[in-house]
Design a protein around this motif. Structure first.
Motif, PDB file in Angstrom:
ATOM      1  N   GLY A  84       0.776  -1.282   0.073  1.00  0.00           N
ATOM      2  CA  GLY A  84       0.236   0.024  -0.085  1.00  0.00           C
ATOM      3  C   GLY A  84       0.901   1.317  -0.017  1.00  0.00           C
ATOM      4  N   ASN A  85       0.355   2.356   0.268  1.00  0.00           N
ATOM      5  CA  ASN A  85       0.823   3.591   0.058  1.00  0.00           C
ATOM      6  C   ASN A  85       0.180   4.651   0.991  1.00  0.00           C
ATOM      7  OD1 ASN A  85      -0.799   5.631  -1.333  1.00  0.00           O
ATOM      8  ND2 ASN A  85      -1.275   3.862  -2.236  1.00  0.00           N
ATOM      9  N   ALA A  86       0.998   5.712   1.037  1.00  0.00           N
ATOM     10  CA  ALA A  86       0.392   6.889   2.178  1.00  0.00           C
ATOM     11  C   ALA A  86       0.609   8.047   0.938  1.00  0.00           C
ATOM     12  CB  ALA A  86       1.469   7.379   3.255  1.00  0.00           C
ATOM     13  N   SER A  87      -0.794   8.554   0.591  1.00  0.00           N
ATOM     14  CA  SER A  87      -0.826   9.742  -0.243  1.00  0.00           C
ATOM     15  C   SER A  87      -2.402  10.469  -0.084  1.00  0.00           C
ATOM     16  CB  SER A  87      -0.914   9.004  -1.818  1.00  0.00           C
ATOM     17  OG  SER A  87      -0.800   9.929  -2.600  1.00  0.00           O
ATOM     18  N   THR A  88      -2.451  11.462  -0.734  1.00  0.00           N
ATOM     19  CA  THR A  88      -3.723  12.075  -0.660  1.00  0.00           C
ATOM     20  C   THR A  88      -4.809  11.291  -1.347  1.00  0.00           C
ATOM     21  OG1 THR A  88      -3.193  13.435  -2.825  1.00  0.00           O
ATOM     22  CG2 THR A  88      -2.598  14.423  -0.643  1.00  0.00           C
ATOM     23  N   ASP A 109      -3.886  12.869   7.965  1.00  0.00           N
ATOM     24  CA  ASP A 109      -3.816  14.108   8.308  1.00  0.00           C
ATOM     25  C   ASP A 109      -4.334  15.111   7.150  1.00  0.00           C
ATOM     26  OD1 ASP A 109      -1.417  15.669   6.462  1.00  0.00           O
ATOM     27  OD2 ASP A 109      -1.050  13.378   6.471  1.00  0.00           O
ATOM     28  N   ASP A 110      -4.491  16.441   7.485  1.00  0.00           N
ATOM     29  CA  ASP A 110      -4.763  17.212   6.430  1.00  0.00           C
ATOM     30  C   ASP A 110      -4.177  18.501   6.218  1.00  0.00           C
ATOM     31  OD1 ASP A 110      -6.065  19.763   7.807  1.00  0.00           O
ATOM     32  OD2 ASP A 110      -7.731  18.362   7.946  1.00  0.00           O
ATOM     33  N   SER A 111      -3.597  18.986   5.251  1.00  0.00           N
ATOM     34  CA  SER A 111      -2.667  20.144   5.103  1.00  0.00           C
ATOM     35  C   SER A 111      -3.439  21.421   5.710  1.00  0.00           C
ATOM     36  CB  SER A 111      -2.296  20.396   3.703  1.00  0.00           C
ATOM     37  OG  SER A 111      -1.409  21.482   3.483  1.00  0.00           O
ATOM     38  N   HIS A 112      -2.860  22.049   6.352  1.00  0.00           N
ATOM     39  CA  HIS A 112      -3.275  23.128   7.140  1.00  0.00           C
ATOM     40  C   HIS A 112      -2.241  24.322   7.045  1.00  0.00           C
ATOM     41  CE1 HIS A 112      -6.645  25.200   9.673  1.00  0.00           C
ATOM     42  NE2 HIS A 112      -5.500  25.414  10.460  1.00  0.00           N
ATOM     43  N   GLY A 139      -1.201  17.028 -12.353  1.00  0.00           N
ATOM     44  CA  GLY A 139      -1.576  15.693 -12.324  1.00  0.00           C
ATOM     45  C   GLY A 139      -1.267  15.345 -10.530  1.00  0.00           C
ATOM     46  N   SER A 140      -0.755  16.153 -10.047  1.00  0.00           N
ATOM     47  CA  SER A 140      -0.318  16.327  -8.596  1.00  0.00           C
ATOM     48  C   SER A 140      -1.548  17.019  -7.830  1.00  0.00           C
ATOM     49  CB  SER A 140       0.748  16.940  -8.207  1.00  0.00           C
ATOM     50  OG  SER A 140       0.732  18.340  -8.208  1.00  0.00           O
ATOM     51  N   VAL A 141      -1.607  16.737  -6.402  1.00  0.00           N
ATOM     52  CA  VAL A 141      -2.317  17.324  -5.486  1.00  0.00           C
ATOM     53  C   VAL A 141      -2.504  19.055  -5.694  1.00  0.00           C
ATOM     54  CG1 VAL A 141      -0.824  17.566  -3.609  1.00  0.00           C
ATOM     55  CG2 VAL A 141      -3.356  17.568  -3.087  1.00  0.00           C
ATOM     56  N   SER A 142      -1.210  19.659  -6.210  1.00  0.00           N
ATOM     57  CA  SER A 142      -1.118  20.948  -6.465  1.00  0.00           C
ATOM     58  C   SER A 142      -2.235  21.558  -7.496  1.00  0.00           C
ATOM     59  CB  SER A 142       0.271  21.463  -6.773  1.00  0.00           C
ATOM     60  OG  SER A 142       1.293  21.147  -5.728  1.00  0.00           O
ATOM     61  N   GLN A 143      -2.298  20.735  -8.761  1.00  0.00           N
ATOM     62  CA  GLN A 143      -3.139  21.132  -9.475  1.00  0.00           C
ATOM     63  C   GLN A 143      -4.661  20.840  -9.229  1.00  0.00           C
ATOM     64  OE1 GLN A 143      -3.286  18.378 -13.063  1.00  0.00           O
ATOM     65  NE2 GLN A 143      -4.246  20.062 -14.298  1.00  0.00           N
ATOM     66  N   PHE A 144      -5.070  19.534  -8.300  1.00  0.00           N
ATOM     67  CA  PHE A 144      -6.056  19.409  -7.901  1.00  0.00           C
ATOM     68  C   PHE A 144      -6.658  20.612  -6.885  1.00  0.00           C
ATOM     69  CE2 PHE A 144      -8.451  17.814  -4.077  1.00  0.00           C
ATOM     70  CZ  PHE A 144      -9.771  17.382  -4.516  1.00  0.00           C
ATOM     71  N   TRP A 145      -5.766  20.989  -5.977  1.00  0.00           N
ATOM     72  CA  TRP A 145      -6.309  22.058  -5.008  1.00  0.00           C
ATOM     73  C   TRP A 145      -6.389  23.339  -5.680  1.00  0.00           C
ATOM     74  CZ3 TRP A 145      -2.436  25.924  -2.707  1.00  0.00           C
ATOM     75  CH2 TRP A 145      -3.116  26.654  -1.474  1.00  0.00           C
ATOM     76  N   LEU A 210      -9.446  19.611   2.465  1.00  0.00           N
ATOM     77  CA  LEU A 210      -9.425  19.413   1.135  1.00  0.00           C
ATOM     78  C   LEU A 210      -8.012  18.767   0.652  1.00  0.00           C
ATOM     79  CD1 LEU A 210     -10.510  22.776  -0.698  1.00  0.00           C
ATOM     80  CD2 LEU A 210     -11.727  20.694  -0.034  1.00  0.00           C
ATOM     81  N   ILE A 211      -7.088  18.802   1.524  1.00  0.00           N
ATOM     82  CA  ILE A 211      -5.693  18.032   0.896  1.00  0.00           C
ATOM     83  C   ILE A 211      -5.681  17.010   1.951  1.00  0.00           C
ATOM     84  CG2 ILE A 211      -3.370  18.156   0.566  1.00  0.00           C
ATOM     85  CD1 ILE A 211      -3.557  20.789  -0.298  1.00  0.00           C
ATOM     86  N   VAL A 212      -6.141  15.822   1.842  1.00  0.00           N
ATOM     87  CA  VAL A 212      -6.202  14.810   3.003  1.00  0.00           C
ATOM     88  C   VAL A 212      -5.453  13.673   2.527  1.00  0.00           C
ATOM     89  CG1 VAL A 212      -7.622  13.176   4.649  1.00  0.00           C
ATOM     90  CG2 VAL A 212      -8.487  15.527   3.739  1.00  0.00           C
ATOM     91  N   ASP A 213      -4.698  13.198   3.501  1.00  0.00           N
ATOM     92  CA  ASP A 213      -3.555  12.268   3.388  1.00  0.00           C
ATOM     93  C   ASP A 213      -4.240  10.852   4.028  1.00  0.00           C
ATOM     94  OD1 ASP A 213      -1.074  12.761   1.789  1.00  0.00           O
ATOM     95  OD2 ASP A 213      -1.275  14.375   3.554  1.00  0.00           O
ATOM     96  N   VAL A 214      -4.138   9.945   3.347  1.00  0.00           N
ATOM     97  CA  VAL A 214      -4.640   8.622   3.909  1.00  0.00           C
ATOM     98  C   VAL A 214      -3.713   7.341   3.649  1.00  0.00           C
ATOM     99  CG1 VAL A 214      -7.095   9.020   3.362  1.00  0.00           C
ATOM    100  CG2 VAL A 214      -5.801   7.913   1.713  1.00  0.00           C
ATOM    101  N   VAL A 215      -3.925   6.091   4.273  1.00  0.00           N
ATOM    102  CA  VAL A 215      -3.166   4.891   4.074  1.00  0.00           C
ATOM    103  C   VAL A 215      -4.238   4.108   3.206  1.00  0.00           C
ATOM    104  CG1 VAL A 215      -2.281   2.957   4.879  1.00  0.00           C
ATOM    105  CG2 VAL A 215      -1.810   5.050   6.248  1.00  0.00           C
TER     106      VAL A 215
END
Length: 329
Positions: A84-88, A109-112, A139-145, A210-215
């Motif tokens: 698995g991985n840890a990612s947004t 976590d979420d980016s705050h 294609g990254s979370v930067s573009q999404f956000w 809006l920027i939430v990391d999960v396992v």
């Protein structure tokens, strides 16, 4: 006499087989889990739980591998080299398909404040970026956000000129006056402030959740190793409590584990101020409500944005990406 010896040998053989089976059983209980991730402060609790022995308490041996490119660690998961991985959440949505099944089992976590938009000092709002060149990692979370920010300002990505580059390169280009706007993250936001270079026009503290990391774990791993997934979740619960009770010691352990630009506990502590670590209560809150809750709405938003760019391999629904069955245990 021969009969007695024969019986003894059969008994010894049976005992040996029993001991062997017990050994195999114990080995199976001491499961293993391999996760890939980038260097990010929000993944610190994984290293804390590993190095404080919290996973071991549940019979789980966790291996954590830093891989700075999402496509590479997702490919490793697909190939069975990682479990698995840890990612947004938005990041992993792009890889979910009918043939590649994985699900989020824990929110980290979420980016705050850890992500932000660097812009010239005279810019007043995101709407003022219309027509300007923006450096970001497509294609990254930067573009999404950033697309969420544009939408909130009544704009779309077609209203700006995107230059595709990594978050680090975007920050470097901004500092060198090669581009006027950069979507990046820490430590670049702090460095820009220290050098009085432009301004942080917007940061993720203004857009909580809006920027939430999960396992996220491979579905086969979840099915075959439920006790190990439970040990993972319980270990992370305990790590989160330790962070609240003894942050200074926690930052020291996490800094050493994560390494990279976060290897100094002071830098780790500074970056940790830009995230909200999720424990048991916050996980329950975040995943509550299914499709209608926070996680469900975020997945819907990810579907709208990435689907609009043609980045999805399937129409990803909440149940396709989330397994909350271990959170209440």
């Amino acid at each position: 006499m021969t009969t007695i010896i024969s019986k003894f040998r059969r008994a010894a053989l049976a005992a040996g087989i029993a001991l062997s089976a017990l050994s195999v059983s114990l080995h199976a209980e001491a499961g293993s889990l391999k996760l890939g991730m980038t260097t990010w402060v929000g993944y610190g609790p994984l290293f804390l739980a590993r190095d404080m022995g919290y996973f071991k308490e549940g019979g789980l041996d966790v291996s954590l591998e830093i891989i700075e490119e999402a496509s590479m660690y997702m490919a490793a998961v697909a190939a069975g080299e990682l479990d698995g991985n840890a990612s947004t959440i938005d990041e992993i949505m792009k890889y979910r398909s009918k043939d590649f099944c994985f699900k989020s089992v824990y929110a980290l976590d979420d980016s705050h404040g850890g992500d932000g938009v660097l812009a010239p000092s005279g810019i007043k709002s995101i709407a003022d970026l219309k027509g300007m060149e923006v450096g970001l990692n497509e294609g990254s979370v930067s573009q999404f956000w950033f697309n969420i920010l544009l939408k909130q300002a009544g704009l779309s990505q077609s209203d700006v000129k995107i230059t595709n580059m990594t978050a680090d390169d975007a920050a470097a280009a901004f500092m060198a006056d090669r581009i006027p706007v950069a979507v990046t993250w820490e430590p670049h936001l702090t460095l820009a402030k220290k050098e009085n270079k432009g301004q942080v026009l917007m940061d993720s503290s203004k857009t909580p959740g809006l920027i939430v990391d999960v396992v996220a774990l491979n579905c086969d791993y979840i099915k075959k190793n439920p006790a190990d997934v439970e040990a993972l979740v319980k270990g992370l619960y305990k790590a989160n409590e330790f962070i609240k009770e003894n942050p200074e010691k926690a930052y020291e352990v996490m800094a050493k584990g994560v390494g990279g630009w976060l290897k100094d506990p002071k830098d780790f502590a500074s970056s940790a101020a830009g995230v909200n670590f999720y424990g048991k209560a916050r996980n329950a809150e975040f995943f509550a409500g299914g499709e209608g809750g926070e996680a469900g709405k975020l997945i819907k938003l990810g579907g709208d944005i990435w689907g609009g760019f043609g980045k999805l391999k399937m129409d990803v629904k909440y149940d396709d990406l989330v397994d909350t069955s271990f959170l209440a245990k």
